[in-house]
Design a protein around this motif. Structure first.
Motif, short mmCIF file in Angstrom:
data_model
loop_
_atom_site.label_atom_id
_atom_site.label_comp_id
_atom_site.label_asym_id
_atom_site.label_seq_id
_atom_site.Cartn_x
_atom_site.Cartn_y
_atom_site.Cartn_z
N VAL A 117 -10.94 -15.36 -14.18
CA VAL A 117 -11.80 -16.18 -12.80
C VAL A 117 -10.96 -15.52 -11.66
N GLY A 118 -11.31 -15.45 -10.78
CA GLY A 118 -10.80 -14.94 -9.54
C GLY A 118 -10.86 -14.29 -8.47
N VAL A 119 -10.68 -14.13 -7.32
CA VAL A 119 -11.59 -13.23 -6.20
C VAL A 119 -10.90 -11.60 -6.37
N ASN A 120 -12.35 -10.94 -5.58
CA ASN A 120 -12.34 -9.37 -6.09
C ASN A 120 -10.95 -8.84 -5.93
N GLY A 121 -11.14 -8.04 -7.13
CA GLY A 121 -9.43 -6.51 -6.69
C GLY A 121 -8.47 -7.57 -7.26
N VAL A 122 -7.90 -8.50 -7.95
CA VAL A 122 -7.11 -8.96 -8.29
C VAL A 122 -6.63 -8.57 -9.66
N GLY A 123 -6.78 -7.81 -10.35
CA GLY A 123 -7.25 -7.05 -11.72
C GLY A 123 -7.31 -7.83 -12.44
N LYS A 124 -8.44 -9.12 -12.78
CA LYS A 124 -8.76 -9.84 -13.80
C LYS A 124 -9.18 -8.16 -15.41
N THR A 125 -10.19 -7.74 -14.95
CA THR A 125 -10.52 -7.02 -16.25
C THR A 125 -8.95 -5.72 -16.54
N THR A 126 -8.15 -5.90 -15.97
CA THR A 126 -7.17 -5.42 -16.24
C THR A 126 -6.14 -6.35 -16.86
N THR A 127 -5.44 -7.58 -16.61
CA THR A 127 -5.22 -8.96 -17.03
C THR A 127 -6.25 -8.28 -18.13
N ILE A 128 -6.86 -8.93 -18.50
CA ILE A 128 -7.49 -7.96 -19.62
C ILE A 128 -7.44 -7.81 -20.80
N ALA A 129 -7.29 -6.68 -20.51
CA ALA A 129 -7.23 -5.74 -21.46
C ALA A 129 -5.55 -5.71 -22.30
N LYS A 130 -4.87 -6.35 -20.83
CA LYS A 130 -3.32 -6.32 -21.59
C LYS A 130 -3.12 -7.95 -22.88
N LEU A 131 -3.83 -8.96 -22.24
CA LEU A 131 -3.74 -9.97 -23.09
C LEU A 131 -4.67 -10.25 -24.30
N ALA A 132 -5.51 -8.28 -24.57
CA ALA A 132 -6.14 -8.62 -25.76
C ALA A 132 -5.12 -7.84 -26.44
N HIS A 133 -4.68 -6.99 -26.00
CA HIS A 133 -3.67 -6.10 -26.53
C HIS A 133 -2.60 -6.33 -27.51
N ARG A 134 -2.34 -7.64 -26.44
CA ARG A 134 -1.28 -8.69 -26.70
C ARG A 134 -1.77 -9.74 -27.72
N CYS A 135 -2.98 -9.60 -27.96
CA CYS A 135 -3.45 -10.54 -28.85
C CYS A 135 -3.58 -9.43 -30.40
N ARG A 136 -3.90 -8.46 -30.40
CA ARG A 136 -3.75 -7.75 -31.05
C ARG A 136 -2.44 -7.34 -32.26
N GLU A 137 -1.35 -7.62 -31.31
CA GLU A 137 -0.30 -7.10 -31.92
C GLU A 137 -0.26 -8.48 -32.13
N GLU A 138 -0.36 -9.12 -31.83
CA GLU A 138 0.05 -10.18 -32.90
C GLU A 138 -0.63 -10.51 -33.69
N GLY A 139 -1.89 -9.82 -33.91
CA GLY A 139 -2.55 -9.77 -35.48
C GLY A 139 -3.57 -10.75 -35.22
N ARG A 140 -3.95 -11.26 -33.95
CA ARG A 140 -5.70 -11.97 -34.35
C ARG A 140 -6.59 -10.80 -33.95
N GLN A 141 -7.78 -11.67 -34.44
CA GLN A 141 -8.97 -10.23 -33.90
C GLN A 141 -9.36 -10.89 -32.98
N VAL A 142 -9.58 -9.52 -31.66
CA VAL A 142 -9.95 -10.10 -30.18
C VAL A 142 -11.69 -9.30 -30.49
N LEU A 143 -12.53 -10.26 -29.03
CA LEU A 143 -13.68 -10.05 -28.98
C LEU A 143 -14.01 -10.40 -27.40
N LEU A 144 -14.04 -8.75 -26.67
CA LEU A 144 -14.31 -8.80 -25.46
C LEU A 144 -15.36 -9.65 -24.73
N VAL A 145 -15.27 -9.89 -24.02
CA VAL A 145 -16.79 -10.68 -23.00
C VAL A 145 -17.01 -9.69 -21.29
#
Lengths: 311, 461
Positions: free
Chosen positions: A108-136
């Motif tokens: 969560v966060g206010v507008n324009g802080v970079g939520k979506t980009t952060t999610i992409a980075k976090l998902a990428h990181r989880c994938r690298e760690e071998g986890r299966q990820v689902l984005l919503v």
């Protein structure tokens, strides 16, 4: 560890250069510790968005230590101040808690802080760690926000659960958790629309999303991350306070630290609300999401050039 | 809003003991300037700007005669406010339009400042002024940025020009202008990608666009929540591109927006527009004087007054104000006022604009419930004129009658009377607290300058 440190250091170079330079300007060429020196230290902190009150407090603690430990050499002040800041920021924090199956992370966060980009980075990181990820795709409000998340999903190779634009985000949340259970994924990361914390109706909407997640899966969300833009000033404290009151924040993500902004407001937030920073965003690449380590953060802000090898 | 105790209130407290002094001396000012400094820093005004500002105000304030109608605290607030307005620039700045169309407006800024949203809002804003805008998607980097502008354009029925993500933004801009010419579009709004001011490569790209299309307006889009770094950002964009103005976004948040002051001080560029909401029409001309009030935590008195003036006739207000000041205010007046206020819009919005709300402890947690307002109205309407004018006559049997007549309960009636008495007391205090006045005193100051006069009572049953 050294590699991590160097990257963090690199990203914080500007922050560090500014601050270190200023601090060093202050302490070199001085033979004694006086009020003027304290004032100037306080100003360095204020310029880093630490906030006047927190800066004042930190400098006050510094004064007390100087007095208690009978320190006479101004050159030692930099280290002391750094220690005090690290103390406020807390011990090394655990990163996100992903132990549940699936672990649900609400962003969560206010507008324009970079939520979506952060999610992409976090998902990428989880994938690298071998986890299966689902984005919503929970931002059903902003034009093309869903598309933005889907583009990321394709790039990372992660499935995105979505509804139509304008749909109820709580319904998306519910469906996503059903899908997650069915598919046996490890991590569910939910995007939400940016909302200013003083908009009551939007905060109510968020509370509903939170409730629905919890109903669909007791204990969810396991992590609720508030994304803060490092460029934001003292208003970040309000943001943290109000989002925390509404849905309970388990950690902060400080984005855009690759600019000249210093993000010092997290010191004030930690001091006031005890919410730890868990990640820092230090660039536009998928790899540019780093664990936040309070001690190293403080060190990177203040360390002189020869010192970082010890870390 | 409730988080902050306005500077005006703080200064009142700091300088309370000085009441009745004829002149402001240096010691008074030093105490006051500490508060001013903290308030400005809490509002995220840049430290250097604060230092200059405080120095200047101090100089001006020392030795000033305290106007008869003001306390020293109020006098200092007045000096601070006047200086702040002077620094922000008094008048609302306009968008430059080319003598020969199309006018090119280029939006630049950091990531997440709100450029794309502003582009769409600006398109609508211009169309309302009779222009024919073309929106241009030059952000080829952020995923789905083009789509975002297209969706917004579709929603607002504004044409959007894009060449996908494979063409350079410079070429997109150039071709967009040719397209505008051929379509008879007279304003071209370029939405560029967000970038860090220290990213040389991307700043070069903006410079290249500037050189090729020679925009009449380069507007820097800045988030109103920006902290100390605002000066670095604004200075860098201004150095590289010579910006013409600033759009301040997300002003509907609760940030005090000190960045506005920093940017004005550092670049000298006026803030031309303000984004004030999620809706497409929530883009307004920027009013520097109102921003000064906001930074100081004085509430948006002027907006409130304008709203009030639009809905209520001036004589009624004047009459009401006199009554409030004399604490000679009864339930009949209250009813009249409530009916007037209904015309002005939702109560919580109006409340947020009032200065000094924090000072009124009793009002701090007031929640205005429109339904409650109806109950209050019903109760008062069930009273005789005599009872409204003089609630003291209300004994049990009368209260029972009123409760029945209004479909409420005796408790509600009691509550109303009790709260009314409290409010009357509060209003007396409120009336005693006179905000800073415009330059000169007394006389007609004209529309929009009548600060400090108009007060409204609020209470909940």
């Amino acid at each position: 560890m050294a590699g991590f440190f160097n990257r963090l250091k690199e990203s914080l170079t500007r922050t560090r250069q500014n601050l270190v330079q200023k601090v060093e300007e202050l302490v070199t060429g001085r033979t004694r510790i006086d009020d003027e020196l304290y004032d100037e230290l306080e100003e360095v902190l204020i310029s880093a968005d630490v906030g006047a009150e927190t800066a004042l407090e930190l400098v006050e603690r510094l004064r007390q230590r100087v007095k208690a430990e009978k320190i006479g050499d101004p050159a030692g002040l930099k280290d002391l101040l750094q220690q005090e800041i690290a103390k406020v920021l807390g011990e090394r924090t655990a990163t996100v808690n992903l132990e549940h199956q699936p672990a649900v992370v609400l962003v969560v966060g206010v507008n324009g802080v970079g939520k979506t980009t952060t999610i992409a980075k976090l998902a990428h990181r989880c994938r690298e760690e071998g986890r299966q990820v689902l984005l919503v795709a929970g931002d059903t409000f902003r034009a093309a926000a869903i598309d933005q998340l889907e583009v990321w999903g394709r790039r990372i190779g992660v499935e995105v659960i979505r509804h139509q634009a304008g749909a109820d985000p709580a319904a998306v949340a519910f469906d996503a958790l059903q899908a997650a259970k069915g598919r046996g994924v490890d991590v569910v990361i939910m995007d939400t629309a940016g909302r200013l914390h003083n908009k009551t109706n939007l905060m109510e909407e968020l509370k509903k999303v939170n409730r629905v997640l919890n109903r669909a899966m007791p204990g969810a969300p396991h992590e609720t991350l508030l994304v803060l833009d490092a460029t934001t000033g003292q208003n970040a404290i309000n943001q943290a306070r109000i989002f925390d009151e509404a849905i309970g924040i388990t950690g902060l993500v400080l984005t855009k630290l690759d600019g000249t902004a210093k993000g010092g407001v997290v010191v004030a937030i930690r001091a006031e609300l005890a919410i730890p920073v868990k990640f820092v965003g230090v660039g536009e690449g998928l790899d540019d999401l780093r664990d936040f380590d309070p001690a190293e953060f403080a060190r990177a802000l203040f360390a002189g050039d020869g010192e970082e090898e010890e870390g | 809003m409730a988080m902050f105790e306005g500077l005006a209130d703080k200064l009142q407290d700091t300088l309370k003991k000085l009441r009745g002094k004829g002149k402001i001396d240096e010691a008074d000012v030093t105490a006051a300037m500490r508060e001013v400094r903290l308030a400005l820093l809490a509002a995220d005004v840049n430290l250097k700007v604060v230092k200059d500002f405080v120095g200047r105000v101090k100089e001006r304030a020392v030795g000033q005669e305290v106007l008869a109608s003001l306390t020293p605290g109020q006098q200092v607030v007045k000096v601070v406010y006047d200086e702040l307005v002077a620094l922000m620039g008094g008048d609302t700045a306009r968008i430059n339009l080319a003598s020969r169309p199309p006018t090119v407006i280029m939006l630049v800024g950091l990531q997440g400042a709100g450029k794309t949203t502003t582009a769409a809002k600006l398109g609508l804003f211009l169309r309302k002024q009779g222009r024919r805008p073309l929106l241009v998607a030059c952000d080829v980097y952020r995923p789905a940025a083009i789509k975002q502008l297209e969706v917004l354009g579709e929603q607002l029925d504004l044409p959007v020009f894009n060449l996908g993500t494979e063409v350079s933004p410079v070429d997109i801009a150039v071709k967009a202008i040719a397209e505008a010419d051929s379509q008879g579009r007279d304003v071209v709004v370029l939405d560029t990608a967000g970038r860090l001011h220290i990213n040389e490569e991307l700043m070069d790209e903006l410079r290249a666009i500037k050189v090729r299309v020679k925009p009449q307006e380069i507007l820097l889009v800045v988030d109103a929540m920006t902290g100390q770094d605002a000066v670095n950002v604004a200075a860098a964009f201004n150095r590289d591109l010579e910006i013409n103005g600033v759009v301040l976004t997300k002003l509907d948040g609760d940030a005090r927006g000190g960045a506005a002051l920093s940017i004005k001080a550092v670049t000298g560029c006026p803030i031309k527009l303000a984004g004030v909401g999620e809706k497409a029409d929530a883009l307004e001309p920027f009013h520097p004087d109102r921003m000064a009030s906001r930074i100081l935590g004085m509430g948006d008195v002027l907006t409130l007054i304008e709203k009030a003036q639009a809905a209520v006739d001036a004589d009624t207000i004047r009459e009401m104000e006199m009554k409030i000041r004399k604490a000679d205010f009864n339930l009949e007046d209250f009813l009249a006022q409530m009916q007037q206020m209904k015309k002005m819009g939702p109560m919580d919005q109006l409340l947020g604009m009032l200065p000094g709300m924090n000072k009124m402890k009793a009002l701090k947690d007031v929640e205005i419930d429109e339904k409650e307002m109806k109950h209050i109205e019903a109760i008062i309407l069930s009273m005789t004129p005599e009872e409204r004018r003089n609630p003291q006559v209300l004994k049990d049997s009368r209260k029972r009658r009123i409760a029945k007549g209004s479909g409420t309960s005796v408790q509600k009636v009691n509550q109303l009377i009790k709260n009314f008495e409290q409010t009357r007391k509060l209003m007396k205090q409120f009336a005693d607290f006179r905000g800073p006045k415009g330059p000169g005193k007394g006389g007609s100051k004209g529309k929009g300058k009548a600060k400090g006069g108009f007060r409204l009572p609020f209470f909940k049953v």
